[in-house]
Write an enzyme that holds these catalytic residues in place. Sequence first.
Site, PDB file in Angstrom:
ATOM      1  N   LYS A  21      14.005   5.873   0.966  1.00  0.00           N
ATOM      2  CA  LYS A  21      13.909   4.667   0.139  1.00  0.00           C
ATOM      3  C   LYS A  21      12.946   4.888  -1.007  1.00  0.00           C
ATOM      4  CE  LYS A  21      10.984   1.648   1.070  1.00  0.00           C
ATOM      5  NZ  LYS A  21       9.633   1.166   0.726  1.00  0.00           N
ATOM      6  N   ARG A  47      12.376   5.183  -6.822  1.00  0.00           N
ATOM      7  CA  ARG A  47      11.723   5.813  -7.972  1.00  0.00           C
ATOM      8  C   ARG A  47      12.757   6.491  -8.870  1.00  0.00           C
ATOM      9  NH1 ARG A  47       7.989   5.415  -4.161  1.00  0.00           N
ATOM     10  NH2 ARG A  47       5.753   5.433  -4.657  1.00  0.00           N
ATOM     11  N   ARG A  50       2.467 -11.338  -0.985  1.00  0.00           N
ATOM     12  CA  ARG A  50       2.072  -9.950  -1.192  1.00  0.00           C
ATOM     13  C   ARG A  50       1.425  -9.787  -2.570  1.00  0.00           C
ATOM     14  NH1 ARG A  50       6.669  -5.901   0.816  1.00  0.00           N
ATOM     15  NH2 ARG A  50       4.852  -4.487   0.755  1.00  0.00           N
ATOM     16  N   GLN A  73       1.084   1.321  -4.922  1.00  0.00           N
ATOM     17  CA  GLN A  73       2.227   1.017  -5.786  1.00  0.00           C
ATOM     18  C   GLN A  73       1.793   0.467  -7.140  1.00  0.00           C
ATOM     19  OE1 GLN A  73       4.726  -1.522  -3.403  1.00  0.00           O
ATOM     20  NE2 GLN A  73       5.642   0.191  -2.302  1.00  0.00           N
ATOM     21  N   SER A 129      -2.366   5.540   0.678  1.00  0.00           N
ATOM     22  CA  SER A 129      -1.024   6.100   0.445  1.00  0.00           C
ATOM     23  C   SER A 129      -0.961   7.028  -0.759  1.00  0.00           C
ATOM     24  CB  SER A 129       0.000   4.964   0.283  1.00  0.00           C
ATOM     25  OG  SER A 129       0.006   4.128   1.402  1.00  0.00           O
ATOM     26  N   GLU A 175       2.283   3.615   6.523  1.00  0.00           N
ATOM     27  CA  GLU A 175       3.578   3.114   6.977  1.00  0.00           C
ATOM     28  C   GLU A 175       3.981   3.696   8.330  1.00  0.00           C
ATOM     29  OE1 GLU A 175       6.736   5.931   4.617  1.00  0.00           O
ATOM     30  OE2 GLU A 175       5.410   4.670   3.426  1.00  0.00           O
TER      31      GLU A 175
END
Length: 448
Positions: free
Chosen positions: A30, A35, A142, A190, A217, A336
Amino acid sequence: MTATPAHTALWPAPHARGAVDATVHVPGSKSVTNRALVLASLASEPGWLRRPLRSRDTLLMAGALRALGVGIEETVSSSSSPAGAGTPTGPGEAWRVIPSTLHGPATVDVGNAGTVMRFLPPVATLADGPVRFDGDPRAYERPLHGVIDALRALGARIDDEGRGALPLTVHGGGGLDGGPVEIDASSSSQFVSALLLSAPRFNQGVEVRHTGSSLPSMPHIRMTVDMLRAVGAQVDTPESGGEPNVWRVTPGALLGRDLTIEPDLSNAQPFLAAALVTAGTVVIPDWPERTTQPGDRLREIFTEMGGSCELTERGLEFTGSGAVHGIDVDLGEVGELTPGIAAVAALADSPSTLRGVAHLRLHETDRLAALTKEINELGGDVTETADGLHIRPRRLHGGIFHTYDDHRMATAGAILGLAVDDVQIENVATTAKTLPDFPELWAGMLGN
């Protein structure tokens, strides 16, 4: 915390009657697919994505880009080798992405996809006209402030009524000046990736400086950088001799590429966990020798927890030893993976401490609270810490495992069900977010 409504169908998690022995074809990543869709949409020429993931998150991304004027054509090549059993998208499937002048007015449904809600507002600044972003109720909770504040500092006009979250409207002006900007990306890497992906199309490119104390991350930022470079962008990073916590992207045209999407290694986690828990063997074909995917850390983590693995021409062969050990591990870069590791740790022969994942409280659900509640309701002994979980294994019993519309909660419950009778997963369909046909893949692995 409030669970998803009780009327949602319950799925009896299959109980393993012996050691698994299976080859599982995991669909495409994903993270790479979304991306790649963004970069191909911003390129100066058409490109191809082969073996993309077809899931809720990626279809939302494709739909959003189409709404902005990008052409995305789905094709299936008959010349490719046949897909393995259970492969949701066969090796022959490809998406042809045809860039176009981006335009509004448009409405983007982000669902609950972090990549869509964060990667596309910078793209929307390049459109000519307003672009409204909306999504699932959880998406409103979020954080988006990092992207919103940064885009405003770079000259964008965004209406969010001061929420720093959805819903919002980006008033695209057909371009953005860009330049230097400071952001605190400690709640989501992100935020950095979002600015970098569109930066080659900004007039001055971008210089992103992270000002927070920690940055979770990091493999996902490295993935973004590698993919930018693969389509011709010039990117300076801390790893390439630049300043710490600073990324610079030079303005320039992006090339259309022919890209084959890697299998989603994070989605391989429950299947590898099944080998570990049942003392069986699972083979994941096409596991890359080199990758920026966080899921590659599973080889190290699950080996420490009692398995062994080998990368062969068949793929990654992972075998459980019959013992499952606890682990003390910092998962800050691979957060994750926490739900699946927590599930395995609850079945181990010694305690585990999972650290560095306070940011998981802001994911699809508050994953730390959710894991604690659901494992404990099956008889477990899990406590939250400031930045993670402490798990003391206990004999578990059956019950309902709630998912909170979180795909990784659902697969964590399935792992527990391998060793615990009568576990029922509420809303297993939420796995379609990134792993289509999970129940069928799971049953196929178990020979059911």
